[in-house]
Every structure is written in C-alpha cells, then in structure tokens.
Write a protein that holds these residues in place. Structure first.
Motif, PDB file in Angstrom:
ATOM      1  N   PHE A  55     -36.448 -47.752  17.584  1.00  0.00           N
ATOM      2  CA  PHE A  55     -37.854 -48.108  17.448  1.00  0.00           C
ATOM      3  C   PHE A  55     -37.975 -49.628  17.388  1.00  0.00           C
ATOM      4  O   PHE A  55     -37.029 -50.326  17.009  1.00  0.00           O
ATOM      5  N   ALA A  56     -39.161 -50.119  17.761  1.00  0.00           N
ATOM      6  CA  ALA A  56     -39.437 -51.547  17.599  1.00  0.00           C
ATOM      7  C   ALA A  56     -39.630 -51.862  16.114  1.00  0.00           C
ATOM      8  O   ALA A  56     -40.003 -50.991  15.324  1.00  0.00           O
ATOM      9  N   TYR A  57     -39.388 -53.085  15.748  1.00  0.00           N
ATOM     10  CA  TYR A  57     -39.466 -53.501  14.349  1.00  0.00           C
ATOM     11  C   TYR A  57     -40.880 -53.265  13.799  1.00  0.00           C
ATOM     12  O   TYR A  57     -41.871 -53.645  14.396  1.00  0.00           O
ATOM     13  N   GLY A  58     -40.936 -52.594  12.662  1.00  0.00           N
ATOM     14  CA  GLY A  58     -42.187 -52.394  11.959  1.00  0.00           C
ATOM     15  C   GLY A  58     -43.073 -51.289  12.510  1.00  0.00           C
ATOM     16  O   GLY A  58     -44.190 -51.118  12.036  1.00  0.00           O
ATOM     17  N   THR A  59     -42.607 -50.528  13.525  1.00  0.00           N
ATOM     18  CA  THR A  59     -43.449 -49.486  14.116  1.00  0.00           C
ATOM     19  C   THR A  59     -42.757 -48.129  14.002  1.00  0.00           C
ATOM     20  O   THR A  59     -41.531 -48.037  13.861  1.00  0.00           O
ATOM     21  N   SER A  60     -43.575 -47.094  14.101  1.00  0.00           N
ATOM     22  CA  SER A  60     -43.036 -45.738  14.136  1.00  0.00           C
ATOM     23  C   SER A  60     -43.444 -45.022  15.416  1.00  0.00           C
ATOM     24  O   SER A  60     -43.296 -43.805  15.522  1.00  0.00           O
ATOM     25  N   ALA A  61     -43.968 -45.778  16.402  1.00  0.00           N
ATOM     26  CA  ALA A  61     -44.375 -45.194  17.682  1.00  0.00           C
ATOM     27  C   ALA A  61     -43.208 -45.253  18.657  1.00  0.00           C
ATOM     28  O   ALA A  61     -42.504 -46.267  18.734  1.00  0.00           O
ATOM     29  N   LEU A  62     -43.019 -44.179  19.380  1.00  0.00           N
ATOM     30  CA  LEU A  62     -41.938 -44.140  20.367  1.00  0.00           C
ATOM     31  C   LEU A  62     -42.298 -44.990  21.581  1.00  0.00           C
ATOM     32  O   LEU A  62     -43.353 -44.807  22.197  1.00  0.00           O
ATOM     33  N   GLY A  63     -41.409 -45.926  21.925  1.00  0.00           N
ATOM     34  CA  GLY A  63     -41.557 -46.648  23.174  1.00  0.00           C
ATOM     35  C   GLY A  63     -40.994 -45.838  24.326  1.00  0.00           C
ATOM     36  O   GLY A  63     -40.531 -44.703  24.155  1.00  0.00           O
ATOM     37  N   ALA A  64     -41.004 -46.420  25.529  1.00  0.00           N
ATOM     38  CA  ALA A  64     -40.513 -45.698  26.706  1.00  0.00           C
ATOM     39  C   ALA A  64     -39.038 -45.335  26.555  1.00  0.00           C
ATOM     40  O   ALA A  64     -38.619 -44.199  26.828  1.00  0.00           O
ATOM     41  N   ASP A  65     -38.216 -46.295  26.083  1.00  0.00           N
ATOM     42  CA  ASP A  65     -36.784 -46.031  25.925  1.00  0.00           C
ATOM     43  C   ASP A  65     -36.538 -45.006  24.819  1.00  0.00           C
ATOM     44  O   ASP A  65     -35.675 -44.124  24.946  1.00  0.00           O
ATOM     45  N   GLY A  66     -37.291 -45.120  23.721  1.00  0.00           N
ATOM     46  CA  GLY A  66     -37.107 -44.179  22.629  1.00  0.00           C
ATOM     47  C   GLY A  66     -37.487 -42.763  23.031  1.00  0.00           C
ATOM     48  O   GLY A  66     -36.793 -41.797  22.676  1.00  0.00           O
ATOM     49  N   ARG A  67     -38.577 -42.624  23.772  1.00  0.00           N
ATOM     50  CA  ARG A  67     -38.975 -41.284  24.206  1.00  0.00           C
ATOM     51  C   ARG A  67     -37.939 -40.707  25.173  1.00  0.00           C
ATOM     52  O   ARG A  67     -37.631 -39.515  25.130  1.00  0.00           O
ATOM     53  N   GLN A  68     -37.395 -41.557  26.035  1.00  0.00           N
ATOM     54  CA  GLN A  68     -36.358 -41.088  26.955  1.00  0.00           C
ATOM     55  C   GLN A  68     -35.150 -40.578  26.178  1.00  0.00           C
ATOM     56  O   GLN A  68     -34.568 -39.542  26.513  1.00  0.00           O
ATOM     57  N   ALA A  69     -34.767 -41.308  25.121  1.00  0.00           N
ATOM     58  CA  ALA A  69     -33.630 -40.877  24.310  1.00  0.00           C
ATOM     59  C   ALA A  69     -33.926 -39.552  23.608  1.00  0.00           C
ATOM     60  O   ALA A  69     -33.070 -38.659  23.546  1.00  0.00           O
ATOM     61  N   ALA A  70     -35.148 -39.397  23.077  1.00  0.00           N
ATOM     62  CA  ALA A  70     -35.509 -38.144  22.401  1.00  0.00           C
ATOM     63  C   ALA A  70     -35.504 -36.975  23.384  1.00  0.00           C
ATOM     64  O   ALA A  70     -35.042 -35.871  23.049  1.00  0.00           O
ATOM     65  N   GLU A  71     -36.011 -37.191  24.589  1.00  0.00           N
ATOM     66  CA  GLU A  71     -36.009 -36.118  25.592  1.00  0.00           C
ATOM     67  C   GLU A  71     -34.583 -35.762  26.007  1.00  0.00           C
ATOM     68  O   GLU A  71     -34.275 -34.593  26.265  1.00  0.00           O
ATOM     69  N   PRO A  96     -28.078 -55.021  12.856  1.00  0.00           N
ATOM     70  CA  PRO A  96     -29.283 -54.888  12.036  1.00  0.00           C
ATOM     71  C   PRO A  96     -30.253 -53.854  12.594  1.00  0.00           C
ATOM     72  O   PRO A  96     -31.078 -53.319  11.874  1.00  0.00           O
ATOM     73  N   ALA A  97     -30.136 -53.535  13.914  1.00  0.00           N
ATOM     74  CA  ALA A  97     -31.037 -52.544  14.504  1.00  0.00           C
ATOM     75  C   ALA A  97     -30.713 -51.128  14.047  1.00  0.00           C
ATOM     76  O   ALA A  97     -31.445 -50.202  14.350  1.00  0.00           O
ATOM     77  N   ALA A  98     -29.608 -50.954  13.295  1.00  0.00           N
ATOM     78  CA  ALA A  98     -29.249 -49.620  12.810  1.00  0.00           C
ATOM     79  C   ALA A  98     -30.337 -49.059  11.902  1.00  0.00           C
ATOM     80  O   ALA A  98     -30.458 -47.836  11.754  1.00  0.00           O
ATOM     81  N   TYR A  99     -31.130 -49.924  11.296  1.00  0.00           N
ATOM     82  CA  TYR A  99     -32.168 -49.452  10.395  1.00  0.00           C
ATOM     83  C   TYR A  99     -33.514 -49.286  11.111  1.00  0.00           C
ATOM     84  O   TYR A  99     -34.521 -49.035  10.478  1.00  0.00           O
ATOM     85  N   LEU A 100     -33.545 -49.459  12.430  1.00  0.00           N
ATOM     86  CA  LEU A 100     -34.773 -49.307  13.209  1.00  0.00           C
ATOM     87  C   LEU A 100     -34.664 -48.062  14.089  1.00  0.00           C
ATOM     88  O   LEU A 100     -34.958 -48.090  15.273  1.00  0.00           O
ATOM     89  N   ALA A 101     -34.175 -46.982  13.513  1.00  0.00           N
ATOM     90  CA  ALA A 101     -33.878 -45.819  14.343  1.00  0.00           C
ATOM     91  C   ALA A 101     -34.109 -44.532  13.573  1.00  0.00           C
ATOM     92  O   ALA A 101     -34.376 -44.526  12.370  1.00  0.00           O
ATOM     93  N   ALA A 102     -34.017 -43.447  14.310  1.00  0.00           N
ATOM     94  CA  ALA A 102     -33.962 -42.100  13.740  1.00  0.00           C
ATOM     95  C   ALA A 102     -32.777 -41.407  14.376  1.00  0.00           C
ATOM     96  O   ALA A 102     -32.456 -41.640  15.540  1.00  0.00           O
ATOM     97  N   ARG A 103     -32.085 -40.565  13.598  1.00  0.00           N
ATOM     98  CA  ARG A 103     -30.934 -39.876  14.145  1.00  0.00           C
ATOM     99  C   ARG A 103     -31.139 -38.369  14.023  1.00  0.00           C
ATOM    100  O   ARG A 103     -31.830 -37.886  13.134  1.00  0.00           O
ATOM    101  N   VAL A 104     -30.519 -37.668  14.957  1.00  0.00           N
ATOM    102  CA  VAL A 104     -30.678 -36.213  15.035  1.00  0.00           C
ATOM    103  C   VAL A 104     -29.324 -35.570  14.827  1.00  0.00           C
ATOM    104  O   VAL A 104     -28.317 -35.999  15.418  1.00  0.00           O
ATOM    105  N   THR A 105     -29.302 -34.539  13.996  1.00  0.00           N
ATOM    106  CA  THR A 105     -28.086 -33.766  13.763  1.00  0.00           C
ATOM    107  C   THR A 105     -28.358 -32.320  14.152  1.00  0.00           C
ATOM    108  O   THR A 105     -29.340 -31.721  13.697  1.00  0.00           O
ATOM    109  N   ALA A 150     -41.953 -38.578  14.674  1.00  0.00           N
ATOM    110  CA  ALA A 150     -42.207 -38.884  16.085  1.00  0.00           C
ATOM    111  C   ALA A 150     -41.130 -38.272  16.977  1.00  0.00           C
ATOM    112  O   ALA A 150     -41.421 -37.710  18.037  1.00  0.00           O
ATOM    113  N   VAL A 151     -39.872 -38.357  16.547  1.00  0.00           N
ATOM    114  CA  VAL A 151     -38.780 -37.766  17.333  1.00  0.00           C
ATOM    115  C   VAL A 151     -38.865 -36.245  17.269  1.00  0.00           C
ATOM    116  O   VAL A 151     -38.677 -35.545  18.271  1.00  0.00           O
TER     117      VAL A 151
END
Length: 519
Positions: free
Chosen positions: A424-440, A507-516, A481-482
């Motif tokens: 995710f981008a810093y300070g946001t919880s909206a999926l960008g194009a790359d984030g949505r691609q990763a979730a799909e 530092p970007a490790a804290y700007l993410a969501a992970r799926v198990t 969102a994910v």
C-alpha cells in the motif's frame, strides 16, 4: 476488312457513350411509363414489408456467422432500391406527393429491417462482433463513390428498361447489411457500431438518390410546373458535401492506421529477429498521426528479453506497448482464430495435434510440464517454470496459454509457494493498481491450489510503546481491502491486524497486508 478495336479502345468508346448526352431523349409517353414503373417499385405494400423483414433477418444471421454467401443472398432479395429510386425520380420532377410517399416507404422499411435485426440478435446465441459487422461501421469516401456509381447504373438500366443487371447493382450498393448492423448495435447497446452503420446507410441512400436525380434530368425528366427559382440541385449538393466531411475524416484515419500497422509490424518483427516470430495478433491505435497504443501477441522459438521495451523505443514518445510472448518448441503456432482479421497460418510439415500436445509444445519452451489431465472441458496442468518464477508469472503463463488455445479452458496449477505481500502507499488503505494485481494473483493461486479460505492481516508499524491506535485502524482497513478482493473470487476470509517483527532495511514492510492460506 478493318482491324477490330483493342480492349482499351472499346473501353474508351463505352465511357464516351455513357457520359455523352443521349442520342435521343425519351418521348413524353416513354417518360411517363418509366416514372410510373419507378413509382410503383417504391410503393409500400405487404409484399415489400415481408421481403424487407425477411431480407434483414437473413442479413443479420449472415453477419453473426460472418457468412458472405448468406449476406449476398439478403442483398439480392432486398427491395430497398425501389423507394430510393422513386425519391430520386420524384425530386427530378419536383413531385412532392410522390417524394413523400417514397420517403415514408423507405423509413418504414428501414424501421422494419432494424426491428428484424434486433429480434434475430436477441434470440441468437451468437453476439460477438464479427469482421463482417465491423467492416460496415466505418464508411469512407470510397463507399460514397461506390454508391454513386451503382446509382448511376441502376437509374440508367431502369429508365431504359434494361433490368438484367439490377441484381448486381443491389450487391454493389449493399443497402441491407448496414441496417442489419444498426440493429445489432442497438441490440447489444453498442452505439458506436450502430452510429457508424447508420452513417453508411445514409451515405448509400443520398448517393443513390443523387445519381438517380442526375440520370433522370439527363433523360429529360423535368418539373411539370415550377414556381420560383431552381433549388433542388444545390440542396442535393449541399447534403452530399456535408456527408463528405465525416467520410473524409474516416478515410484519413483508416489510411493512417494502415500505415502505422505496417510500420509497427516491421518494428516488432525486427525486435524478435532470430527467434522465428509469428505475429498472431496486432492491434494498433493511432493518435496525432502516429501509433499511440500497441498490443501484440507473438509466437517465437525462444524468449526475447527486452523486446517490448525495444519496440517502444522505436515508436513515438509516449506510445504504450504491450507484447505477449508465447514460446513454443518450434516457433510455429497452430491455426489461431483471429476473427477473420488475420489469416490462419499452419506449417505444412507439422501434423495436426490435439490441445494437450499443443499446450505441451507451448509450455515446453518456458518450463517443465509435471502432469496434465482433463477436468470436464478444461485442461489442468501442473508446470514448473524455468528460473525463479513467482506466482504472477504462473498466472501470466496461464493467460498466455488461454490465448494460445482459445477454444479450450486452461488451468495452470503452480507449485506451492509463499503468498506475496500486498503493498500500500504510505498512509492509505486503498488498493493501488499494483496492490490489486497482487491480491488478484493471491486469489488465483488459492483457487488453483483448491484452498477456499484464508486469513488476511494488515501490518501495523510498531512504536517504542507499541503500535498506535490509528496505525492499527489503518492496518485493519488494509486487511479488509485485500479480503474484499479475495471474497469476490470465492475465498472466505478472516481479517485482523498484527505487528510484524522488524525487517532491517525494508521500511515498506509495514505498508502491507499479508495473506495466509487456511486449510
């Protein structure tokens, strides 16, 4: 004995005879008979309505099947030339009553034809836009010239009562297929197709009307009584000039597209030199005189890294280029259905193969096929791609294989692997194009592994005294969102937030969501 004239000499004589004034103008009685016959052909009768409805239904079926023979049959039985010729004759004689009657007949016939086409499209299982449909959505000045010449021929044959070639005139003007395409566009809510086809129909109508008017005046058809100055010729010319503007713009656009497509094809072929490329699909969109959007599918013997970037550099600045490479053992594709725009190319030295053999040949160039089995109509394949391929590359391989075998559903099962984090981008919880691609991609992998549930955790930044409440709220929102993307694709989810261990240098490790994955 004098030598017979050459073919060129005979052609010159025929043209001179056609454009010269007639050797004998028709008598008043002959003109009256000719006008009466033309008016009779333009009357609204039950037979006229039945023939039009049937003709447009046949034309619609031919267009949906891309069958030229069926479309020609519809042209031959269509009576649409009748009211148009009656309108031209009525305009030449300034017979307002006859003109209104013929115009009403044409309008009602056009409405019936469009209604028949809409009905056929609604009940037909075939609704894709075929090449025969698309070819009637971009009229140009060339279509106007064809209609003019056809109108001259039709009027000449009718006035001189030589109707033997009227069938050929009906085919040349092709009045019925555009109306069928208008009906298709309305039935499928494709207004661009409907509008383009209607412009083609109006172009044909106006051109034929003008040609009939000119021939009628040439053979002595004049108003019985006139009040005021002559206006009809100038009005007809004004309408035709107004039509020429969009037709000229369309012709210029098509010329630019053809030129740019040829240039892009050469650039793509050069980029894949040495890999035996076969361009099986090429779509070029133009803007400001050059290619602005390029999409291509290329079948090659080997993967060519950087080919897409090389093509983009050769084209104008800002052009968007997408090239999908399909690697096969031979570099020769099987017969690929391209909707008629491209010819199927099959090497005569390669024996016909089933989908399994074709898919093995394709995937053999990029990895190792572990197993392949039928699941109903689909092919399910376990494959290990060359190199350290991630899940996104396995998904791209499945999409390429599906393009390679458009008639057979393909499911590629990737090896079990860790699921990627969704950034995710810093300070946001909206999926960008790359984030949505990763979730799909994650949802795709879970479905391919047969897993139907997963746990989604948004990652919160740890502080010196633990994560702040605001950070936890953002983390939960990222997880949700994910999870919404996974749920759309049939994956049941639970959502939470967690504080990960510190990851040095990331530092970007804290700007993410992970799926198990959950069993």
């Amino acid at each position: 004995m004098a030598a017979s004239k050459s073919g060129i000499g005979q052609t010159v004589d025929a043209i001179r005879e056609a454009i010269a004034p007639p050797a004998r103008l028709l008598t008043d009685s002959e003109r009256s008979v000719a006008a009466a016959e033309i008016y009779e052909a333009g009357r609204l009768t039950p037979a006229y309505s039945f023939m039009l409805f049937s003709a447009c239904g046949i034309a619609a079926l031919g267009l949906l099947q891309s069958s030229v023979a069926v479309i020609i049959g519809a042209m031959l039985i269509s009576p649409l030339m009748g009211p148009i010729m009656a309108m031209g004759m009525a305009l030449a004689r300034l017979d307002t009553r006859a003109f209104r009657a013929a115009a009403a007949t044409l309008a009602i016939g056009a409405a019936l034809s469009i209604a028949a086409s809409i009905l056929i499209v609604w009940i037909s299982p075939l609704k894709d836009a075929t090449p025969e449909i698309l070819s009637r959505t971009r009229p140009t000045l060339l279509d106007l010239i064809v209609a003019l010449l056809s109108g001259f021929v039709g009027a000449y044959l009718t006035v001189n009562r030589k109707g033997g070639a009227i069938a050929g005139v009906a085919i040349a003007t092709a009045l019925m297929p555009p109306l069928a395409v208008v009906g298709y566009g309305l039935a499928t809510a494709n207004w661009q197709i409907a509008g383009g086809a209607m412009l083609l129909f109006l172009t044909n109508v106006v051109s034929i009307l003008g040609a009939v008017y000119g021939v009628a005046r040439r053979y002595g058809f004049r108003p019985q009584a006139r009040e005021g100055r002559a206006w009809e010729t100038w009005a007809l010319l004004a309408v035709m000039v107004a039509l020429c503007v969009p037709l000229a713009v369309s012709l210029r656009s098509i010329v630019i597209e053809a030129r740019e497509t040829t240039r892009v094809r050469g650039v793509v072929t050069e980029a894949f030199a040495g890999a035996s490329p076969h361009i099986t699909e090429l779509v070029v969109e133009t803007g400001r005189g050059g290619a602005s959007e390029v999409q291509a599918v290329v079948v090659t013997r080997k993967y060519v890294p950087g080919a897409q970037e090389a093509v983009a550099r050769q084209l104008k600045a800002g052009a968007h280029v997408e090239i999908e490479q399909i690697v096969t053992a031979t570099g020769v594709p099987p017969a690929i259905s391209s909707g008629g725009a491209l010819a199927n190319r099959v090497s005569p030295t390669i024996a016909p193969a089933g989908p399994e053999q074709k898919l093995r040949a394709m995937l053999g160039g990029v990895g190792r096929v572990e197993s392949m089995r039928r699941e109903g109509e689909a092919l399910e394949v376990s494959v290990v791609l060359n190199g350290s391929a991630d899940l996104a590359e396995y998904r791209a391989a499945e999409q390429a294989a599906q393009r390679f075998l458009p008639q057979t559903p393909v499911r590629i099962v990737p090896p079990l692997a860790p699921l990627p984090a969704v950034r995710f981008a810093y300070g946001t919880s909206a999926l960008g194009a790359d984030g949505r691609q990763a979730a799909e991609t994650i949802a795709w992998a879970l479905n391919r592994w047969g897993l139907k549930s997963a746990k989604v955790e948004g990652l919160a930044t740890p502080g010196s005294r633990g994560p702040r409440a605001a950070d936890l709220r953002v983390a939960l929102a990222r997880g949700e969102a994910v999870a919404s993307v996974l749920r759309e694709r049939g994956i049941a989810t639970s959502v939470g937030a967690s504080v990960p261990d510190a990851v040095e240098g990331d530092p970007a490790a804290y700007l993410a969501a992970r799926v198990t994955a959950a069993p």
